[in-house]
Design a protein around this motif. Structure first.
Motif, PDB file in Angstrom:
ATOM      1  N   PHE A 160       0.829  -1.202   0.000  1.00 42.79           N
ATOM      2  CA  PHE A 160       0.000   0.000   0.000  1.00 42.79           C
ATOM      3  C   PHE A 160       0.868   1.258   0.000  1.00 42.79           C
ATOM      4  N   ASP A 170      -1.995  11.538  -2.149  1.00 45.15           N
ATOM      5  CA  ASP A 170      -2.317  12.203  -0.886  1.00 45.15           C
ATOM      6  C   ASP A 170      -3.025  11.199   0.033  1.00 45.15           C
ATOM      7  N   ASP A 171      -2.358  10.964   1.148  1.00 41.51           N
ATOM      8  CA  ASP A 171      -2.836  10.016   2.142  1.00 41.51           C
ATOM      9  C   ASP A 171      -4.250  10.331   2.641  1.00 41.51           C
ATOM     10  N   ILE A 172      -4.512  11.604   2.851  1.00 41.05           N
ATOM     11  CA  ILE A 172      -5.809  12.004   3.395  1.00 41.05           C
ATOM     12  C   ILE A 172      -6.904  11.678   2.386  1.00 41.05           C
ATOM     13  N   GLY A 173      -6.634  11.981   1.141  1.00 41.65           N
ATOM     14  CA  GLY A 173      -7.591  11.670   0.080  1.00 41.65           C
ATOM     15  C   GLY A 173      -7.896  10.184   0.039  1.00 41.65           C
ATOM     16  N   SER A 175      -7.763   8.025   2.546  1.00 42.65           N
ATOM     17  CA  SER A 175      -8.610   7.636   3.680  1.00 42.65           C
ATOM     18  C   SER A 175     -10.044   8.106   3.483  1.00 42.65           C
ATOM     19  N   LEU A 176     -10.194   9.272   2.857  1.00 39.49           N
ATOM     20  CA  LEU A 176     -11.543   9.813   2.678  1.00 39.49           C
ATOM     21  C   LEU A 176     -12.373   9.004   1.678  1.00 39.49           C
ATOM     22  N   ARG A 177     -11.725   8.102   0.947  1.00 41.35           N
ATOM     23  CA  ARG A 177     -12.503   7.182   0.103  1.00 41.35           C
ATOM     24  C   ARG A 177     -13.403   6.304   0.985  1.00 41.35           C
ATOM     25  N   HIS A 178     -13.034   6.200   2.272  1.00 37.03           N
ATOM     26  CA  HIS A 178     -13.790   5.343   3.188  1.00 37.03           C
ATOM     27  C   HIS A 178     -14.719   6.145   4.094  1.00 37.03           C
ATOM     28  N   GLU A 179     -15.066   7.309   3.632  1.00 37.56           N
ATOM     29  CA  GLU A 179     -15.944   8.211   4.388  1.00 37.56           C
ATOM     30  C   GLU A 179     -17.198   7.489   4.913  1.00 37.56           C
ATOM     31  N   ASP A 181     -17.585   4.369   5.655  1.00 40.17           N
ATOM     32  CA  ASP A 181     -17.203   3.498   6.779  1.00 40.17           C
ATOM     33  C   ASP A 181     -16.929   4.324   8.039  1.00 40.17           C
ATOM     34  N   ILE A 182     -16.326   5.486   7.841  1.00 40.61           N
ATOM     35  CA  ILE A 182     -16.025   6.347   8.998  1.00 40.61           C
ATOM     36  C   ILE A 182     -17.341   6.775   9.655  1.00 40.61           C
ATOM     37  N   THR A 183     -18.255   7.210   8.855  1.00 39.14           N
ATOM     38  CA  THR A 183     -19.551   7.663   9.380  1.00 39.14           C
ATOM     39  C   THR A 183     -20.281   6.506  10.064  1.00 39.14           C
ATOM     40  N   HIS A 185     -18.918   3.916  11.495  1.00 41.83           N
ATOM     41  CA  HIS A 185     -18.248   3.674  12.771  1.00 41.83           C
ATOM     42  C   HIS A 185     -18.689   4.710  13.811  1.00 41.83           C
ATOM     43  N   GLU A 186     -18.806   5.929  13.383  1.00 42.99           N
ATOM     44  CA  GLU A 186     -19.175   7.003  14.319  1.00 42.99           C
ATOM     45  C   GLU A 186     -20.564   6.788  14.911  1.00 42.99           C
TER      46      GLU A 186
END
Ligand code: SF4
Lengths: 197, 467
Positions: A160, A170-173, A175-179, A181-183, A185-186
């Protein structure tokens, strides 16, 4: 971040184990709020000694640092990789790295290359004999090659990170592909999870 | 399926997992401070990103704040610029900030537990390597760099490769005068400064169970000095008693629910670790570092070693360099080394218990003439509580300076620095070259040893004062 693929450069040997981040960039430099210009502070205390290897004009322009085991131990200051990057380094070659330093370096495309301690020592001796010796670091092939001294070794890096570095992503970009999943989890977090505000 | 504490906490926070990729971990609490954040906020602005969870982000000022005259203009303009940048950034992005002068201000790793924000089972990150401290409460807590700070601000997650697991078991009763600081210095001496690399350490055993929460915080704090990614201790009654009633601790029905959950976190019987190390507490003595990394230590009764006695070449080289830097001769008794300065404070030993331990030694005694001695409480609240108990008066009567809270001489970013050649007994965590000031010589010790050393002018333990 610029993409990392393959490059060939000269190296400077820093034959010390456990080089800590306080030596790489002393804390006085940490007050700066800029992202650039830290190269001037690189090893600034050790550089006061005229015999320090980074003062040796034969190694001027080296883009690879050969170092002892556990390089970058100590603090989490990303200013340490920034200083190395700003001073022109593209890779650090050592038998092991401190975890946070390694992570920080990978974030900015400064490549920590882990190879066997005996080979690091042999390369240090070879570079001392011939400071013009060129080392090739090939991230795509995951190999470190020094043709003149018949060194051709593999180094490990997870798939990876390799992909991210070679594409300069861009690392942040990523991770944001998994938005989603993040939501998700929240929405499942415990009711008592502390909130600051 | 049996699992370890760290594995349980890790798995609960995986937002996304795919073969060949690091796990994407959710972050429950992000602590920030002035030094490792300005470039992260610049990055957010540049990309037009926002802070995803302002309610899980807390800022304070600690690293380069002055510890004297905090109500007057700070003459250090570069530090002021950095502190002002934090104020501006917190305002722009809507983050709660406890600035210098606020009752909740203090070292990040002191205020998290103190406010009850650091709780069992959480993931906690901060742009500071001693974030491992919070693992004392059973949280998975680790230090990150500025790019990762930006990542957490923007996404509340971090891509992380799961570390290995390491159990360090300490059993038995601690001998008189031996503290949590000595336990962790002994552990680091045993496994080395990279002994924990790539691992999360779980501290176990009867000695660890018997430590107060403050002692556990001291142990976990220095996990990074053994190179570990994090250090953890399973939550137990000591943890719950410490947390109950703190401002951010769960209340009412939530408290019961939280307790039920936290009780399930401990490593299951039969779960295995990638590595295990055991120590016997009854063998321990107070430790003093003689070198320039935290593994280079000896017991207070010991000697400065002869580098020639190390069979391993890099260790021998490193000891030689260290003794040259520290201006010490092999064979010198640790007790015979004269000290110029004593520093009591830091995220390792700047909590109320630490100040109490030092004050107990100093009550009715005075600092040796010519020595400089300062106490820097770990937080404004520690300072206030210590004053309520009269500890400030004990320190001042003994000849110590009583300062405002911050990192101070732990890393010498503010005016509290060692002069070149000055030798310091310090309760902090790093004895790297120049850590406390260019050319300064640092020796890591416990608060009790620091206090006894201040009285006698050379390394000493509290017992030395009565005998
Ligand atoms: S007290 Fe020292 S080690 Fe702790 S956070 Fe501050 S500078 Fe870092």
């Amino acid at each position: 971040m610029r993409a990392v693929t393959v490059f060939t450069a000269r190296a400077v040997p820093l034959d010390r184990a456990d080089v800590d981040t306080d030596q790489i960039i002393p804390s006085d430099w940490l007050k700066r709020i800029e992202r650039t210009g830290f190269g001037a502070g690189l090893f600034s205390e050790w550089k006061k000694d005229p015999s320090f290897v980074l003062n040796d004009p034969r190694y001027a322009g080296a883009e690879i640092l050969l170092a002892g085991a556990n390089f970058g131990c100590g603090s989490s200051r990303e200013h340490a990789p920034w200083a190395l990057e700003d001073a022109g380094f593209r890779a650090i070659v050592a038998s092991s790295f401190a975890d946070i330093f390694r992570n920080n370096s990978l974030k900015i495309g400064l490549l920590p290359v882990v190879i066997d301690a005996a080979i690091v020592s042999a390369l240090m001796r070879a570079v001392e004999l011939d400071p013009a010796l060129e080392i090739t670091v090939d991230l795509q092939a995951q190999r470190l090659v020094v043709t003149r001294v018949k060194v051709d070794v593999a180094f490990a890096i997870d798939a990876f990170t390799k992909w991210r570095l070679t594409e300069g992503l861009d690392d942040i970009g990523l991770s944001l592909r998994h938005e989603v999943d993040i939501t998700r989890h929240e929405s499942g977090r415990a009711s008592w999870s502390p909130k600051v505000a | 399926m049996t699992a370890t504490l760290s594995r349980k906490v890790w798995d609960r926070h995986v937002v996304h997992r795919a073969a060949g990729e690091p796990d994407l971990l959710y972050v429950d609490l992000h602590l920030i401070h002035e030094v490792t954040t300005p470039q992260a906020f610049d990055g957010l602005r540049l990309a037009g990103r926002k802070v995803r969870r302002r309610d899980l982000t807390l800022a304070t000022m600690d690293h380069n704040t002055p510890t004297l005259d905090i109500d007057k203009p700070n003459p250090d303009q570069i530090a002021t610029r950095q502190l002002e940048a934090l104020v501006r950034n917190c305002k722009e992005f809507g983050i709660r900030l406890y600035p210098l002068g606020h009752a909740n201000q203090g070292i990040v790793h002191v205020i998290g537990p103190q406010l009850g924000l650091s709780q069992p089972g959480m993931t906690i990150v901060c742009g500071d390597s001693h974030t491992s401290t919070h693992g004392a409460l059973g949280a998975l807590a680790f230090g990150i760099g500025t790019s990762e700070v930006e990542h957490v601000l923007a996404t509340q997650t971090l891509p992380q490769v799961r570390p290995q697991t390491m159990a360090i078991t300490v059993d038995g009763d601690l001998p008189d005068g031996v503290t949590a600081k000595d336990v962790i210095l002994a552990i680091i001496a045993r496994i080395g400064v990279s002994g924990g690399a790539g691992s999360i350490i779980e501290y176990r055993g009867s000695t660890i169970r018997g430590l107060s929460m403050e002692g556990r915080l001291t142990v976990c704090n220095m996990s990074i000095e053994a190179g570990a990614r994090a250090g953890m201790i399973a939550p137990d009654e000591t943890t719950y008693a410490y947390l109950e009633g703190r401002p951010h601790a769960p209340k009412g029905a939530d408290w019961q629910r939280a307790l039920d959950d936290w009780r399930s976190l401990a490593t299951d019987p039969g779960a295995t670790f990638d590595r295990e190390v055991t120590l016997n507490a009854s063998d321990l003595r107070p430790y003093v570092t003689w070198g320039t990394n935290p593994a280079q230590s000896s017991t207070i009764d010991g000697l400065v070693p002869d580098p020639a006695s190390f069979s391993d070449a890099p260790r021998r080289e490193s000891a030689l360099r260290a003794l040259r830097y520290q201006d010490l001769k092999p064979g010198t008794l640790i007790r015979d080394i004269a000290v110029d300065t004593v520093f009591i404070g830091s995220c390792t030993n700047g909590r109320l218990d630490d100040l109490r331990a030092a004050a107990a030694v100093l009550r009715g005694r005075t600092v040796k003439a010519g020595m400089r001695a300062l106490v820097v409480p770990g937080s404004a609240e520690v300072r206030e509580r210590a004053e309520a108990e009269g500890l400030d008066r004990v320190f001042i009567a003994a000849g110590f300076e009583w300062r405002y809270a911050g990192c101070s001489m732990c890393l010498g970013m503010n005016p509290d620095v060692l002069a070149p050649g000055e030798r310091c007994a310090s309760t902090s965590n790093r004895n790297f070259e120049g850590r406390q000031g260019t050319g300064g010589r640092t020796h890591l010790v416990s608060p009790g040893v620091a206090a006894a050393t201040a009285v006698l002018g050379h390394f000493a333990e509290p017992k030395d004062l009565t005998s």
